[in-house]
Motif scaffolding. Structure first.
Motif, mmCIF file in Angstrom:
data_model
loop_
_atom_site.group_PDB
_atom_site.id
_atom_site.type_symbol
_atom_site.label_atom_id
_atom_site.label_comp_id
_atom_site.label_asym_id
_atom_site.label_seq_id
_atom_site.Cartn_x
_atom_site.Cartn_y
_atom_site.Cartn_z
ATOM 1 N N ALA A 183 -46.015 1.542 24.829
ATOM 2 C CA ALA A 183 -45.523 0.332 24.160
ATOM 3 C C ALA A 183 -46.597 -0.250 23.251
ATOM 4 O O ALA A 183 -46.311 -0.693 22.126
ATOM 5 N N LEU A 184 -47.848 -0.251 23.716
ATOM 6 C CA LEU A 184 -48.945 -0.781 22.900
ATOM 7 C C LEU A 184 -49.145 0.045 21.634
ATOM 8 O O LEU A 184 -49.382 -0.500 20.554
ATOM 9 N N LEU A 185 -49.027 1.357 21.773
ATOM 10 C CA LEU A 185 -49.145 2.226 20.600
ATOM 11 C C LEU A 185 -48.005 1.970 19.622
ATOM 12 O O LEU A 185 -48.210 1.963 18.402
ATOM 13 N N ARG A 186 -46.813 1.746 20.159
ATOM 14 C CA ARG A 186 -45.656 1.482 19.295
ATOM 15 C C ARG A 186 -45.805 0.145 18.587
ATOM 16 O O ARG A 186 -45.443 0.003 17.413
ATOM 17 N N LYS A 240 -40.068 -6.442 34.193
ATOM 18 C CA LYS A 240 -41.409 -6.671 34.711
ATOM 19 C C LYS A 240 -42.470 -6.035 33.820
ATOM 20 O O LYS A 240 -43.663 -6.339 33.942
ATOM 21 N N ARG A 241 -42.028 -5.143 32.948
ATOM 22 C CA ARG A 241 -42.970 -4.401 32.111
ATOM 23 C C ARG A 241 -42.255 -4.007 30.813
ATOM 24 O O ARG A 241 -41.086 -3.627 30.835
ATOM 25 N N ILE A 242 -42.955 -4.114 29.707
ATOM 26 C CA ILE A 242 -42.394 -3.760 28.407
ATOM 27 C C ILE A 242 -42.696 -2.296 28.110
ATOM 28 O O ILE A 242 -43.866 -1.885 28.106
ATOM 29 N N GLU A 243 -41.649 -1.532 27.844
ATOM 30 C CA GLU A 243 -41.800 -0.110 27.549
ATOM 31 C C GLU A 243 -41.571 0.151 26.056
ATOM 32 O O GLU A 243 -41.100 -0.704 25.316
ATOM 33 N N GLU A 244 -41.892 1.384 25.653
ATOM 34 C CA GLU A 244 -41.836 1.744 24.240
ATOM 35 C C GLU A 244 -40.442 1.570 23.645
ATOM 36 O O GLU A 244 -40.290 1.063 22.524
ATOM 37 N N ASP A 245 -39.397 1.977 24.373
ATOM 38 C CA ASP A 245 -38.048 1.882 23.819
ATOM 39 C C ASP A 245 -37.654 0.437 23.559
ATOM 40 O O ASP A 245 -36.946 0.128 22.591
ATOM 41 N N PHE A 246 -38.114 -0.477 24.410
ATOM 42 C CA PHE A 246 -37.796 -1.890 24.227
ATOM 43 C C PHE A 246 -38.496 -2.441 22.980
ATOM 44 O O PHE A 246 -37.943 -3.285 22.275
ATOM 45 N N VAL A 247 -39.712 -1.953 22.710
ATOM 46 C CA VAL A 247 -40.429 -2.355 21.489
ATOM 47 C C VAL A 247 -39.616 -1.943 20.269
ATOM 48 O O VAL A 247 -39.478 -2.709 19.303
ATOM 49 N N SER A 248 -39.057 -0.747 20.300
ATOM 50 C CA SER A 248 -38.258 -0.265 19.169
ATOM 51 C C SER A 248 -37.008 -1.109 18.983
ATOM 52 O O SER A 248 -36.645 -1.469 17.856
ATOM 53 N N ILE A 249 -36.342 -1.457 20.091
ATOM 54 C CA ILE A 249 -35.111 -2.242 20.007
ATOM 55 C C ILE A 249 -35.387 -3.621 19.420
ATOM 56 O O ILE A 249 -34.729 -4.064 18.474
ATOM 57 N N VAL A 250 -36.376 -4.313 19.982
ATOM 58 C CA VAL A 250 -36.691 -5.669 19.508
ATOM 59 C C VAL A 250 -37.273 -5.618 18.098
ATOM 60 O O VAL A 250 -36.969 -6.467 17.254
ATOM 61 N N GLY A 251 -38.098 -4.613 17.840
ATOM 62 C CA GLY A 251 -38.675 -4.485 16.510
ATOM 63 C C GLY A 251 -37.622 -4.273 15.443
ATOM 64 O O GLY A 251 -37.711 -4.833 14.350
ATOM 65 N N GLU A 252 -36.597 -3.472 15.743
ATOM 66 C CA GLU A 252 -35.515 -3.253 14.790
ATOM 67 C C GLU A 252 -34.760 -4.550 14.533
ATOM 68 O O GLU A 252 -34.345 -4.823 13.413
ATOM 69 N N ARG A 253 -34.584 -5.338 15.552
ATOM 70 C CA ARG A 253 -33.879 -6.605 15.380
ATOM 71 C C ARG A 253 -34.662 -7.563 14.495
ATOM 72 O O ARG A 253 -34.102 -8.270 13.659
ATOM 73 N N LEU A 254 -35.971 -7.590 14.694
ATOM 74 C CA LEU A 254 -36.807 -8.484 13.885
ATOM 75 C C LEU A 254 -36.917 -8.002 12.453
ATOM 76 O O LEU A 254 -37.089 -8.791 11.528
ATOM 77 N N GLY A 255 -36.866 -6.681 12.254
ATOM 78 C CA GLY A 255 -36.924 -6.137 10.904
ATOM 79 C C GLY A 255 -38.277 -6.346 10.264
ATOM 80 O O GLY A 255 -39.319 -6.082 10.847
ATOM 81 N N SER A 256 -38.293 -6.881 9.042
ATOM 82 C CA SER A 256 -39.512 -6.974 8.239
ATOM 83 C C SER A 256 -40.534 -7.917 8.827
ATOM 84 O O SER A 256 -41.702 -7.875 8.461
ATOM 85 N N ALA A 257 -40.110 -8.803 9.745
ATOM 86 C CA ALA A 257 -41.071 -9.748 10.316
ATOM 87 C C ALA A 257 -42.156 -9.046 11.094
ATOM 88 O O ALA A 257 -43.261 -9.543 11.247
ATOM 89 N N SER A 258 -41.855 -7.854 11.625
ATOM 90 C CA SER A 258 -42.851 -7.142 12.424
ATOM 91 C C SER A 258 -43.089 -5.735 11.902
ATOM 92 O O SER A 258 -43.732 -4.939 12.564
ATOM 93 N N GLU A 259 -42.578 -5.435 10.727
ATOM 94 C CA GLU A 259 -42.656 -4.072 10.221
ATOM 95 C C GLU A 259 -43.821 -3.928 9.260
ATOM 96 O O GLU A 259 -44.026 -4.759 8.388
ATOM 97 N N ALA A 260 -44.619 -2.885 9.437
ATOM 98 C CA ALA A 260 -45.727 -2.631 8.525
ATOM 99 C C ALA A 260 -45.203 -1.964 7.266
ATOM 100 O O ALA A 260 -44.068 -1.502 7.210
ATOM 101 N N GLY A 261 -46.062 -1.874 6.252
ATOM 102 C CA GLY A 261 -45.689 -1.185 5.025
ATOM 103 C C GLY A 261 -45.912 -2.058 3.833
ATOM 104 O O GLY A 261 -45.963 -3.292 3.944
ATOM 105 N N PRO A 262 -46.080 -1.468 2.633
ATOM 106 C CA PRO A 262 -46.333 -2.243 1.434
ATOM 107 C C PRO A 262 -45.163 -3.139 1.083
ATOM 108 O O PRO A 262 -44.012 -2.811 1.379
#
Length: 271
Positions: A174-177, A206-228
């Motif tokens: 999850a940290l790497l993601r 009780k613990r945040i896993e990689e798949d959950f990071v992807s799900i929440v990250g997709e919902r947030l979109g550009s707010a948490s997305e890297a890139g130019p």
């Protein structure tokens, strides 16, 4: 001069330095530039007021003299004066930088009466380069770069430790993601992790896993997305808006399970 991209921590660093130096009995003048048309006369008056000059005069020459006398008084009692200017890249008037250069001419035996640190976006480097004599006076030019994966891991671990967390809340994957999605930018990390912890709590995790990071990250979109900034995002179905932006549900059509969520929110507010 300290430069860095948006969200890399320039303002946080400036405030941190101000707190550290104040504890060491130094005098700090901290200015945040919010108007691109700010003048040096305005800036000099704010510096004078922060250093304790009473009723600063309107005339620039008189004001310079007042500031010089005040700096001399502070120097005699063994204090160092530091001027921190945040968001300096938006200044349009080159006279502001000419004036700052003039302040650096205030010297006594053993050194300068005033130290100046400019904080800003990388554009500040171009602005300052227009004043070669000012650029030559800069002893240090620091650049804040995005964090790498290991630094992101330590950053999140530090913030959790300060918050009193004893057990790891994020898996290694999850940290790497998180590092990948945020590009190592501190502000993006904060936004993503805040949402991960809130949504994780609401879902009883009780613990945040990689798949959950992807799900929440997709919902947030550009707010948490890297890139130019000018990169085109891939086409996809509209993401569900963040919790804070969702339409409130009227009591008339309120699903029963929301009562359980309300109980959780009440518990959260207790802490």
């Amino acid at each position: 001069m300290c430069t860095g991209g948006i969200g890399t921590g320039k303002s946080t660093l400036a405030k941190r330095l101000a707190r550290i130096w104040l504890k060491k009995a130094n005098e700090i003048a901290f200015l945040i530039v919010v108007d691109p048309d700010v003048t040096f006369d305005w800036m000099l008056r704010r510096i004078a007021l922060q250093l304790g000059v009473i009723r600063p005069p309107e005339d620039r020459a008189d004001l310079f003299a007042q500031v010089y006398r005040r700096l001399t008084q502070i120097h005699k009692i063994g204090k160092r004066v530091v001027l921190l200017v945040d968001e300096a890249q938006i200044v349009r008037d080159i006279d502001v930088f000419e004036g700052l250069k003039g302040l650096l001419n205030f010297e006594v035996d053993g050194g300068k009466l005033l130290n100046i640190i400019l904080f800003g976006l990388p554009d500040l480097e171009t602005v300052v380069s227009r004043e070669p004599s000012l650029r030559q006076r800069m002893a240090i030019h620091a650049r804040l770069e995005p964090m790498d994966a290991e630094e992101v891991k330590r950053y999140i671990g530090h913030r959790l430790k300060i918050a009193g967390v004893e057990e790891p809340l994020f898996s290694e994957d999850a940290l790497l993601r998180i590092a990948e999605r945020t590009g190592g930018v501190a502000r993006n990390i904060n936004i993503l992790c805040d949402n991960l912890l809130l949504d994780g709590f609401l879902e009883g995790k009780k613990r945040i896993e990689e798949d959950f990071v992807s799900i929440v990250g997709e919902r947030l979109g550009s707010a948490s997305e890297a890139g130019p900034p000018d990169s085109e995002p891939p086409e996809k179905a509209p993401a569900e808006p963040p919790l804070a932006e969702r339409e409130p549900i009227s009591n008339a059509v309120r699903p029963p399970e929301l009562d359980d969520i309300d109980k959780l929110l009440v518990e959260m507010n207790r802490y």
